[in-house]
Design a protein around this motif. Structure first.
Motif, PDB file in Angstrom:
ATOM      1  N   THR A 173      -5.465   1.387   6.383  1.00 38.23           N
ATOM      2  CA  THR A 173      -5.580   0.134   5.967  1.00 38.23           C
ATOM      3  C   THR A 173      -6.721  -0.759   6.674  1.00 38.23           C
ATOM      4  OG1 THR A 173      -3.889  -0.568   7.441  1.00 38.23           O
ATOM      5  CG2 THR A 173      -3.228  -0.104   4.899  1.00 38.23           C
ATOM      6  N   GLY A 202      -5.593  -4.857   3.440  1.00 40.54           N
ATOM      7  CA  GLY A 202      -5.815  -3.959   2.454  1.00 40.54           C
ATOM      8  C   GLY A 202      -5.664  -4.403   1.145  1.00 40.54           C
ATOM      9  N   GLY A 242       0.582  -1.216   0.058  1.00 43.42           N
ATOM     10  CA  GLY A 242       0.117  -0.153  -0.051  1.00 43.42           C
ATOM     11  C   GLY A 242       0.805   1.442   0.087  1.00 43.42           C
ATOM     12  N   GLU A 254      -6.564   3.812   2.172  1.00 47.98           N
ATOM     13  CA  GLU A 254      -5.237   3.736   1.841  1.00 47.98           C
ATOM     14  C   GLU A 254      -4.397   4.554   1.083  1.00 47.98           C
ATOM     15  OE1 GLU A 254      -4.532  -0.145  -0.295  1.00 47.98           O
ATOM     16  OE2 GLU A 254      -6.316  -1.217   0.601  1.00 47.98           O
TER      17      GLU A 254
END
Lengths: 466, 399
Positions: free
Chosen positions: A146, A417, A78, A199
């Motif tokens: 996340t 995530g 991420g 995110e």
């Protein structure tokens, strides 16, 4: 790029800007270094929301990608700056602004590290339950971005259940404050929840209002060893069915125990197949009652060993070892990649069987550990060597696993995530209509597409692999 | 692994899972708050520059590797068990071999010639000229320990054990009081103490600088003196000397080297003084001492499972002595051997963080087994005693 560094230095000062390539190697990825990585052009360290706003305003005008970053301990790529540009390291914004014990809320900056924060709360007999296993380093901001969670998800939910308000800097530098220090709100669209789990693609989370609980007075750790994996999974289903609510139920296999066993005294028997590590908390009587119910269930279902761990230090060792399973596994394998499938809890035995058969059919090793209590499993492809053939087999196996999880009514991610790692599977779960709605939302927040680009959905020609 | 050859770490360095858990304990990272200063980045940098030449070994690269304190906290935290400190030492050795650094020569001369009068003062002024010194230099003791104590010290009663005492530079030059207390407490508990002449520095400061040759020559001197002694144990009062002999010495020489046998003999008998007393049990009950103390656990504690708890357990036997634990007893103070001289600004930042805990405690004494911590913390803490735990035990005995 000289201009970029110069401009940012003028905005923030030398001590808040890094640009030497030697300094930025660590910023090229998170804990998924085996996926695509790229060093940023520059790393900035805001100290205040105003700093963040200045950086965003500048980046918006210049159309430069910005990737916010917490500890970099994520498991989905991420915070990997796939388009280069600016990495915004928020760890220096680490102040606890306030704790209101008589309202059971707190306000923290994004860079506050989870474990020290929880330890500090415990001294005041307060409890903030979300527990990603990287708690010793991960930041609250990263957790929110996340929607992170951990073993306690089964009883206490994940980060999203505790965020009541946020301070967010939008891509053009505007600061908004959705939500607040109240525990309920019914005012229009819930932007707090929208930002939670976004995110870093919609804005930069700089502060959060969090809900707190009283610290549970009693707890008990129970370890169960079973002869088969299915047996362990059935015990979990039965516990859920009988209404006992453990705070944590961790599902582990022989292989995980082999690397964890040095933490335990005496070591756990190595000849089991399934292992459950459970934790109950609450009042003394509640913990006693639930421990009794679980012991009965385990006896009924013929568990091989039931170990009640009374000693606090010994119990801590079990949980420390659990938190370290992922790095521990690296000591014996070349690589371990982690999935995050979550299925309805009554499907757990089926998921365990499916993982075993896929591994056997594809001829690869898949480790299995996870937060079984909430149906969140982390099957890990374990590589003894890295060859194109094995990588291809792994890809096929993971595709099959994900599909199987979805067919059971599950989801592709319970707590890690999407990042770049799972973008490929987004459409499988959400379908095009939901994705188009999400893209529309993204466009409203981030018309120039500068916030953490290349994440959540696949870009054209995008590939996770190096 | 032997000889700290960087090539031998090529596959093990890949075990770093990038989990970043090293951020939680690295003093360099925690004071700079930049991932450039954490083990993960230093390993990546070593791979790119010194190991594979994919990036030039620039001034910046050197700075990032040099600002590691070698405190071993990352190595103790790393679940993937990457020997980060050994890899950094190996990288320093490799880069030193290429450049032939002058600092190392001065350092090894200074530490290998313990007997020469004034060598430290001379080395100190030379070091200052070279810009590697700070204003905070510990005052030399009027008389070094080896000038006062040498030979065999026999207890008055029954001799229960016979031990050799390896005297580190910290005790010898700066804190002979620690040495005095060590001899007296051991004697008091029925242990005969042999202090063989000719000992030199354990070698950890030179190894940290990447000077393998200098380190080896000191090891040779010390091992020849210590290995063949007829003793039950070899005692040190310094956790870094202990780490050197127990963990690092064998790695400085090729596997089949004749000195390896001696190193193994010494390592097998090596104990830190409080841990030895705690393990053997005190023969004499300590007397009452009204003291509140806090324990600053030295970073170099990983070489023995019992060394960090020994002072806690030992001093708990003193009636009225009370331990006030720090919020984080294992937080580095920034001293780190000669680190504070070469990286003054970084070290002071780290110490400032450590002082937060210290300034909050009500303790009368801050105790630690590391002479550098004792000095470096003591320079800022004037309102209470900063000393070695063995001194408190000696005091409780009225010695």
């Amino acid at each position: 790029m000289q201009g970029l560094v110069k401009d940012l230095t003028a905005l923030l000062g030398h001590s808040q800007v890094l640009s030497h390539p030697e300094e930025m190697l660590a910023y090229a990825n998170d804990a998924t270094h085996y996926f695509k990585s790229r060093v940023p052009d520059v790393v900035v360290f805001p100290h205040t929301t105003e700093d963040v706003s200045k950086i965003m305003k500048y980046s918006f005008e210049q159309v430069i990608p910005v990737t916010p970053r917490g500890a970099g301990s994520g498991l989905a790529g991420g915070c990997t700056p796939v388009h280069g540009g600016i990495v915004m390291d928020l760890k220096r914004m680490n102040k606890i602004i306030e704790i209101e014990q008589n309202n059971m809320t707190t306000i923290v900056e994004a860079g506050v590290v989870l474990k020290p924060f929880q330890d500090m709360l415990e001294k005041r007999r307060l409890f903030y339950p979300p527990d990603p296993q990287s708690a010793s380093v991960c930041t609250i901001g990263g957790n929110i971005a996340t929607r992170a969670g951990g073993p306690r998800g089964v009883k206490y939910g994940t980060t999203g259940n505790y965020v009541t308000g946020l301070e967010v800097v939008l891509p053009d530098g505007t600061v908004i404050n959705p939500g607040g220090k109240f525990v309920k709100q019914s005012v229009g669209y819930d932007l707090t929840r929208l930002m939670t789990g976004s995110e870093g693609t919609l804005g930069v989370i700089t502060r959060a209002n969090l809900r707190l609980l009283p610290f549970p007075e009693a707890n008990r750790t129970i370890v169960v060893v079973t002869d088969t994996l299915e047996q362990a999974a059935e015990i979990v289903s039965e516990i859920t069915g009988r209404g006992a609510v453990p705070a944590m139920v961790e599902f582990l296999t022989k292989m995980a125990i082999a690397v964890m066993n040095s933490y335990f005294s005496p070591p756990l028997p190595a000849d089991g197949e399934g292992y459950l590590l459970m934790y109950f908390d609450g009042t003394e009587s509640q913990v006693e009652y639930e421990a009794r119910v679980v012991t009965e269930i385990c006896n009924d279902l013929k568990a091989k060993e039931i170990r009640l761990v009374d000693d606090k230090e010994a119990a801590n060792n079990y949980w420390t070892a659990r938190a370290n399973v992922y790095p521990l596994i690296q000591t014996i394998f070349q690589r371990a990649t982690t999935e995050d499938i979550t299925v309805p809890r009554n499907k757990l035995p089926e998921l365990v069987r499916t993982v075993q058969s896929i591994a056997a059919e594809e001829g690869i090793m898949i480790g299995l550990a996870g937060h079984a209590g909430d149906g969140n499993m982390h099957p890990s492809v374990l590589f003894t060597q890295i060859t194109p053939e094995i990588l291809e087999k792994a890809d096929i196996a993971v595709d099959r696993l994900i599909r199987a999880g979805l067919d059971m009514g599950g989801t592709i991610s319970g707590e890690h995530g999407i990042g770049i790692h799972k973008a490929k599977y987004l459409e499988w779960e959400l379908g095009l209509v939901q994705i188009e709605l999400m893209k529309g939302i993204k466009k409203v927040f981030d018309p120039k597409g500068i916030m953490n680009p290349g994440k959540i959905w696949m870009e054209e020609g995008g590939d996770v692999h190096v | 692994m032997s000889m700290y050859k960087l090539e031998e770490y090529e596959s093990i360095i890949e075990k770093c899972s990038h989990c970043s858990y090293c951020q939680s304990t690295c003093p360099s990272y925690l004071s700079q708050m930049s991932e450039s200063h954490v083990a993960k980045n230093r390993l990546l940098l070593i791979k790119e520059t010194v190991m594979h030449d994919r990036m030039p070994y620039s001034k910046k690269a050197q700075e990032l590797l040099d600002t590691c304190l070698l405190c071993t906290n990352c190595t103790q935290t790393c679940s993937s068990k990457v020997p980060i400190v050994d890899i950094i030492i190996a990288a320093r050795i490799k880069t030193q071999e290429k450049s032939g650094g002058i600092k190392q020569t001065v350092m090894s001369k200074m530490l290998a010639q313990r007997g020469l009068t004034g060598v430290l003062t001379k080395a100190g002024s030379l070091a200052q000229k070279m810009g590697i010194a700070t204003k905070e230099v510990p005052p030399l003791a009027a008389k070094s320990f080896d000038k006062m104590y040498s030979g065999t010290y026999t207890p008055s009663g029954e001799v229960k054990k016979r031990v050799a005492y390896f005297v580190g530079c910290g005790t010898n030059f700066f804190f002979p009081d620690t040495g005095e207390a060590t001899v007296k407490v051991l004697n008091h508990n029925g242990m005969e103490v042999v202090i063989p002449p000719g000992q030199v520095c354990c070698g950890i400061p030179t190894l940290s600088e990447g000077d393998l040759e200098g380190t080896r020559s000191m090891l040779e001197t010390n091992m020849k003196i210590l290995a063949d002694l007829d003793v039950d144990a070899i005692i040190t009062d310094c956790t870094s000397c202990g780490m050197m002999f127990k963990e690092k010495a064998a790695k400085c020489l090729p596997e089949g080297d004749p000195l390896q046998e001696k190193i193994a003999a010494v390592a097998g008998k090596m104990w830190e003084v409080t841990e030895y007393l705690q393990t053997e049990g005190l023969a004499e009950t300590p007397g009452q001492l009204d003291i509140q103390w806090s324990y600053h656990v030295p970073c170099h504690r990983g070489w023995s499972p019992t060394v960090k708890d020994a002072p806690r357990k030992l001093l708990a036997q003193i009636p009225n002595a009370r331990l006030n634990e720090f919020g984080n007893p294992e937080q580095c103070c920034g001293g780190a051997g000669t680190y504070y001289m070469e990286h003054r600004e970084e070290a002071e930042k780290i110490r400032d963080m450590r002082l937060q805990d210290i300034n909050q405690t009500e303790s009368d004494a801050i105790l630690t087994q590391c002479p550098v911590c004792r000095f470096y913390i003591g320079f800022k803490v004037k309102d209470r005693e900063v000393t070695h735990p063995i001194k408190i035990l000696a005091r409780s005995y009225g010695l």
